[in-house]
Design a protein around this motif. Structure first.
Motif, short mmCIF file in Angstrom:
data_model
loop_
_atom_site.label_atom_id
_atom_site.label_comp_id
_atom_site.label_asym_id
_atom_site.label_seq_id
_atom_site.Cartn_x
_atom_site.Cartn_y
_atom_site.Cartn_z
N LEU A 129 83.32 55.27 27.52
CA LEU A 129 81.87 55.28 27.36
C LEU A 129 81.21 54.82 28.66
O LEU A 129 81.44 53.70 29.12
CB LEU A 129 81.43 54.39 26.20
CG LEU A 129 79.97 54.58 25.75
CD1 LEU A 129 79.82 54.22 24.28
CD2 LEU A 129 78.99 53.75 26.57
N HIS A 130 80.40 55.69 29.21
CA HIS A 130 79.74 55.45 30.50
C HIS A 130 78.28 55.10 30.25
O HIS A 130 77.54 55.86 29.63
CB HIS A 130 79.84 56.72 31.36
CG HIS A 130 79.14 56.64 32.67
ND1 HIS A 130 79.49 55.76 33.66
CD2 HIS A 130 78.09 57.36 33.16
CE1 HIS A 130 78.70 55.94 34.70
NE2 HIS A 130 77.84 56.90 34.43
N VAL A 131 77.86 53.91 30.72
CA VAL A 131 76.50 53.43 30.51
C VAL A 131 75.65 53.79 31.72
O VAL A 131 75.94 53.36 32.84
CB VAL A 131 76.50 51.91 30.28
CG1 VAL A 131 75.08 51.41 30.05
CG2 VAL A 131 77.39 51.56 29.09
N SER A 132 74.60 54.57 31.49
CA SER A 132 73.75 55.02 32.59
C SER A 132 72.29 54.69 32.30
O SER A 132 71.98 53.87 31.43
CB SER A 132 73.96 56.51 32.85
OG SER A 132 73.33 56.90 34.06
N THR A 133 71.39 55.35 33.00
CA THR A 133 69.98 54.97 33.02
C THR A 133 69.06 56.17 32.83
O THR A 133 69.44 57.30 33.16
CB THR A 133 69.65 54.29 34.37
OG1 THR A 133 68.25 54.08 34.49
CG2 THR A 133 70.08 55.17 35.54
N ASP A 134 67.85 55.90 32.36
CA ASP A 134 66.86 56.98 32.26
C ASP A 134 66.33 57.40 33.62
O ASP A 134 65.71 58.46 33.76
CB ASP A 134 65.69 56.56 31.36
CG ASP A 134 64.98 55.28 31.80
OD1 ASP A 134 65.37 54.69 32.82
OD2 ASP A 134 64.02 54.88 31.12
N SER A 187 66.76 53.01 28.61
CA SER A 187 65.51 52.65 29.26
C SER A 187 65.60 51.22 29.80
O SER A 187 66.67 50.61 29.78
CB SER A 187 64.35 52.81 28.28
OG SER A 187 64.56 52.02 27.13
N ASN A 188 64.49 50.67 30.28
CA ASN A 188 64.49 49.34 30.89
C ASN A 188 64.89 48.26 29.89
O ASN A 188 64.21 48.06 28.89
CB ASN A 188 63.10 49.01 31.44
CG ASN A 188 62.87 49.59 32.82
OD1 ASN A 188 63.30 50.71 33.11
ND2 ASN A 188 62.20 48.85 33.67
N ASP A 224 59.67 52.25 29.34
CA ASP A 224 60.03 52.07 27.93
C ASP A 224 60.96 50.87 27.87
O ASP A 224 62.04 50.88 28.45
CB ASP A 224 60.73 53.34 27.43
CG ASP A 224 61.25 53.21 26.01
OD1 ASP A 224 60.80 52.30 25.30
OD2 ASP A 224 62.10 54.02 25.61
N TRP A 225 60.56 49.82 27.16
CA TRP A 225 61.27 48.55 27.17
C TRP A 225 62.20 48.42 25.97
O TRP A 225 61.81 48.62 24.83
CB TRP A 225 60.27 47.40 27.22
CG TRP A 225 59.53 47.37 28.52
CD1 TRP A 225 58.31 47.90 28.79
CD2 TRP A 225 60.00 46.81 29.74
NE1 TRP A 225 57.98 47.71 30.10
CE2 TRP A 225 59.00 47.04 30.72
CE3 TRP A 225 61.16 46.14 30.13
CZ2 TRP A 225 59.13 46.62 32.05
CZ3 TRP A 225 61.29 45.71 31.44
CH2 TRP A 225 60.28 45.95 32.38
N LEU A 226 63.46 48.08 26.26
CA LEU A 226 64.53 48.01 25.26
C LEU A 226 65.16 46.62 25.29
O LEU A 226 65.68 46.19 26.33
CB LEU A 226 65.59 49.07 25.58
CG LEU A 226 66.88 49.08 24.76
CD1 LEU A 226 66.59 49.46 23.31
CD2 LEU A 226 67.88 50.07 25.38
N PHE A 227 65.10 45.91 24.17
CA PHE A 227 65.73 44.59 24.08
C PHE A 227 67.23 44.75 24.23
O PHE A 227 67.85 45.61 23.59
CB PHE A 227 65.38 43.92 22.76
CG PHE A 227 65.76 42.48 22.68
CD1 PHE A 227 65.25 41.55 23.57
CD2 PHE A 227 66.63 42.02 21.70
CE1 PHE A 227 65.60 40.20 23.50
CE2 PHE A 227 66.97 40.68 21.60
CZ PHE A 227 66.45 39.77 22.51
N VAL A 228 67.86 43.92 25.06
CA VAL A 228 69.25 44.14 25.44
C VAL A 228 70.19 44.13 24.25
O VAL A 228 71.18 44.89 24.21
CB VAL A 228 69.69 43.10 26.51
CG1 VAL A 228 69.69 41.68 25.95
CG2 VAL A 228 71.04 43.47 27.09
N GLY A 251 66.52 54.20 23.72
CA GLY A 251 65.21 53.67 24.10
C GLY A 251 64.67 52.73 23.04
O GLY A 251 65.15 52.66 21.92
N GLY A 252 63.63 52.00 23.43
CA GLY A 252 63.05 51.02 22.52
C GLY A 252 61.79 51.48 21.83
O GLY A 252 61.22 50.74 21.04
#
Length: 356
Positions: A129-134, A187-188, A224-228, A251-252
């Motif tokens: 599983l590769h974790v990437s960004t918007d 997202s962020n 777009d803010w996403l709680f960790v 996304g959050g």
């Protein structure tokens, strides 16, 4: 069996490791290079926990990674390891190329070698599983629909370009070699253990220290803010049930302008830890010169993840940001320990010369 988490001493990675071991007895092998943003103190509560095996090393070290995979009979790899700060990528892009592209390639090569030698049933159960960004999708205009998984890649910074390259490598290893991969584009993130170079922790700490709260440009850049911890739950869900080769946006559903985020932080701090002079922390807001190529808006359409895997965030921005501010107030010793000379030198380098 165990899972290998790369970058597990960083912000999102350490939250994932802590949440995983709070819900599972499966061993986590945690590989982290411990660059400036990797902090073993994030994992202090696991020091005596035999389920957590920490290894100081680089995803670009093929022999080390392959040895760990074989030694611990790893059934899944969750790859958080990355250089991730846009401003740092502008000042020094080479580290981003080396870690996010070359490092990801060498990690994939080690995983491919390991996976090829597994028995058939273990091969079918294995996941990468590769974790990437918007940010790989580029920037949106105000009226544009949010990013979907089908959006064209249009990265605009050395950071996002390097992450886009790693995404493409992961996709290629699935289609060329059959490697069982999954990709998430988030997202962020915000929340506990966030290194204080990013907007939210930087402004919390500057506010408490009586320093300016620097706002790039007009402060109307939307994220777009996403709680960790919501992000961590999404990754667990994708790892458990995601369709091989697929991309899932996380996304959050919380689009906020940067200036609004900082005003919210100030209002919560005014309530929880008022200034001695009785004034609002908002008086410390200072506008500074924008960074080059600053994307105007990011927004994630997380419909696919909810529709196919039943995931949606548990926190609103209002609940998540209050938990975040409270965590920083309760953990000032952690903050003070990461505010090293190197960090201060970085702040001086990034913000020096920005006209007010």
């Amino acid at each position: 069996m165990s899972i290998l988490v790369t970058g597990g001493a960083g912000f999102i990675g350490s939250n994932f490791v802590l949440d995983w071991l709070a819900q599972s007895d499966e061993t986590v092998v945690n590989l982290d290079k411990l660059t400036y943003a990797g902090n073993p103190e994030n994992l202090a509560s696991l020091q005596a926990d035999a389920r957590h095996v920490f290894v100081h090393g680089d995803i670009g070290d093929y022999d080390l990674v392959l040895g760990l995979l074989n030694q611990h009979q790893v059934r899944a790899v969750v790859n958080f390891a990355a250089e991730s700060h846009v401003d740092r990528s502008i000042h020094g892009p080479e580290d981003f190329i080396q870690t996010n592209i070359v490092g990801s390639f060498r990690l994939l090569e080690a995983v491919r070698e390991y996976w090829n030698n597994l028995q058939s049933a273990e091969q079918q159960a294995f996941r990468f599983l590769h974790v990437s960004t918007d940010e790989v999708y580029g920037s949106l205009e105000k009226a544009d629909p949010p990013f979907a998984e089908t959006n064209q890649y249009q990265p605009n910074s050395p950071y996002s370009a390097s992450k886009a390259a790693s995404d493409h490598l992961v996709r290629a290893y699935h289609h060329t070699y059959g490697l069982p991969v999954l990709t998430t584009n988030c997202s962020n993130n915000y929340g506990p253990y966030h290194f204080p170079e990013k907007l939210i922790p930087l402004c919390i700490q500057n506010a408490l220290s009586g320093k300016p709260l620097p706002i790039y440009g007009d402060g109307q850049q939307i994220r777009d803010w996403l709680f960790v911890k919501d992000h961590c739950s999404a990754i667990r869900r994708v790892l458990a049930a995601g369709k091989l080769g697929e991309v899932y946006n996380v996304g959050g559903w919380n689009e906020k302008a940067n200036l609004d985020v900082v005003h919210t932080l100030c209002a919560i701090l005014d309530e929880l830890q008022p200034r001695a002079d009785g004034k609002s922390y908002a008086e410390q807001i200072t506008y500074v010169k924008d960074r080059p190529g600053h994307d105007r808006r990011y927004a994630i359409d997380a419909t696919k993840l909810e529709r196919e895997l039943g995931w949606k965030p548990a926190e609103t921005f209002e609940t998540g940001i209050r938990k975040t501010v409270q965590w920083y107030l309760d953990n000032q010793s952690w903050v003070n320990n990461v505010l090293s000379g190197d960090y201060q030198a970085w702040l001086d380098k990034n913000y020096a010369g920005r006209a007010v």
